[in-house]
Design an enzyme around this catalytic site. Sequence first.
Site, short mmCIF file in Angstrom:
data_model
loop_
_atom_site.label_atom_id
_atom_site.label_comp_id
_atom_site.label_asym_id
_atom_site.label_seq_id
_atom_site.Cartn_x
_atom_site.Cartn_y
_atom_site.Cartn_z
N LYS A 66 0.60 -1.46 0.22
CA LYS A 66 -0.50 0.00 0.00
C LYS A 66 0.94 1.41 0.02
O LYS A 66 1.76 1.23 0.59
CB LYS A 66 -0.68 0.22 0.87
CG LYS A 66 -2.25 1.12 1.55
CD LYS A 66 -3.22 0.52 2.34
CE LYS A 66 -4.22 2.09 2.50
NZ LYS A 66 -4.53 2.07 3.97
N SER A 141 -9.61 1.58 2.89
CA SER A 141 -9.05 2.76 1.90
C SER A 141 -7.59 2.03 1.13
O SER A 141 -6.47 1.95 0.38
CB SER A 141 -8.33 3.68 2.39
OG SER A 141 -6.96 3.11 3.75
N SER A 165 -9.80 -0.23 7.09
CA SER A 165 -9.15 -0.11 5.86
C SER A 165 -8.17 -1.26 5.53
O SER A 165 -7.96 -1.50 4.17
CB SER A 165 -8.11 0.76 5.66
OG SER A 165 -8.81 1.61 5.68
#
Length: 471
Positions: A66, A141, A165
């Site tokens: 990420k 996210s 997330s």
Amino acid sequence: MLAYEIRAKVARGEVSPREVAQVYLERVRTLDPSLGAFLTLNENLLEEAEGVDPGLPLAGLVVAVKDNIVTQGLRTTAGSRLLENFIPPYEATAVARLKAMGALVLGKTNLDEFGMGSSTEHSAFFPTRNPFDPGRVPGGSSGGSAAAVAADLAPVALGSDTGGSVRQPAALCGVYGLKPTYGRVSRYGLIAYASSLDQIGPMARSVRDLALLMDAMAGLDPLDATSLDLPPRFQRALAEPLPALRLGLVREGLWGNSPGVERALEEALAVWQGLGFSVREVSWPSLPLALNAYYILAPAEASSNLARYDGSLYGYRGEGEEGVQVVEATRARFGLEVKRRVLVGTFVLSSGYYEAYYGRAQAFRRRLKAEARALFAEVDLLLLPTTPHPAFPLGSRPDPLAMYREDLYTVGANLAGIPALSFPAGWEEGLPLGLQLLAPWGEDERLLRAALAFEEATDRAFLKAPLGEAL
């Protein structure tokens, strides 16, 4: 092919680390333009793969990371225009530990800007699409990481979980996502959103792959004062016999679930009862209000953490003759959702409102933690939906409050600091559904043992790669 299977093939000499890297690199270049899972690819991947010792524990394993987890020499943007050209001079501890064991960083995945969102539509660059239906969101996210793993653009990925997330996109993309106990994985190198809530967590298509990553990443880190000295024993725990555990179904807040989610809950309970678990409903009274407290505490911490983006040290610098003008021009580059949360956070911390909002939210957090501790004196695990429904269409949540409600079932674990694991558990109209297990503080291994029992009992019926497998 699953990560532990790839690792075994490399160890047997059936495939080289370079060959694995080549397959995934070509797959991303071919398939990702229609998904938008990656922001940056590691152009040195094949060269790095040549230098990997095949005898290392994770040799040949490529990992998607990420893009709010810093990678030395590889662009890290946090999904923001403010860091669009940021090349970190240092490495996150979690990434460094994986690389030390032979893993390779395939690239950096898309996310809601600074981790603030539940759909990956708030990336400053482009939205990510769900591999099961490109017209729908992958969640957020960590939507880029979830989409990459679901489509087998990478066998495993790293995400971060501040209020769900890792788990929410894992559920919407039909993969596993673990939010470890707070402090179990070092936060050094994770670009901060809300420091008391943030955790790096792995995403994968099997429980054994989660264990592989956690054994490599977890443990005390002198660079992170909040890290825990709990030696990881995840793969060893999976090899041990699973005792009959007490499972508690939390009923608070379980309204408005889609029919598929309700059906998945019933079927999962039946599976665990068949495995000898005792199952009963339990009460976590404060859980329905956890979302309210979260959206006071997380923006408050974000307001403080994001104050560093003022154009003076790193990242984008706005134009202006005076300091105030530079700061204003720099911070104007924040996306709308980031601005919204910074403003909320600044307000609840301001004089005259601190005790009314932030102070009361902190008191509520203490009560939520106490209730969780009391619950785990009665049961060994808690069961909840991860999301109340499958993936929703892109652009269908223009109201910020409607988007915030997507975190209804996930924020409680972050506020309590306990581990939570989302696992694939069903389907609704061709879209994957996820449920989550929660365990007492520090008992992350227990989550994986229970999830593996479910995975094996259902013969992986809920897992598939919608675009086929790379290997």
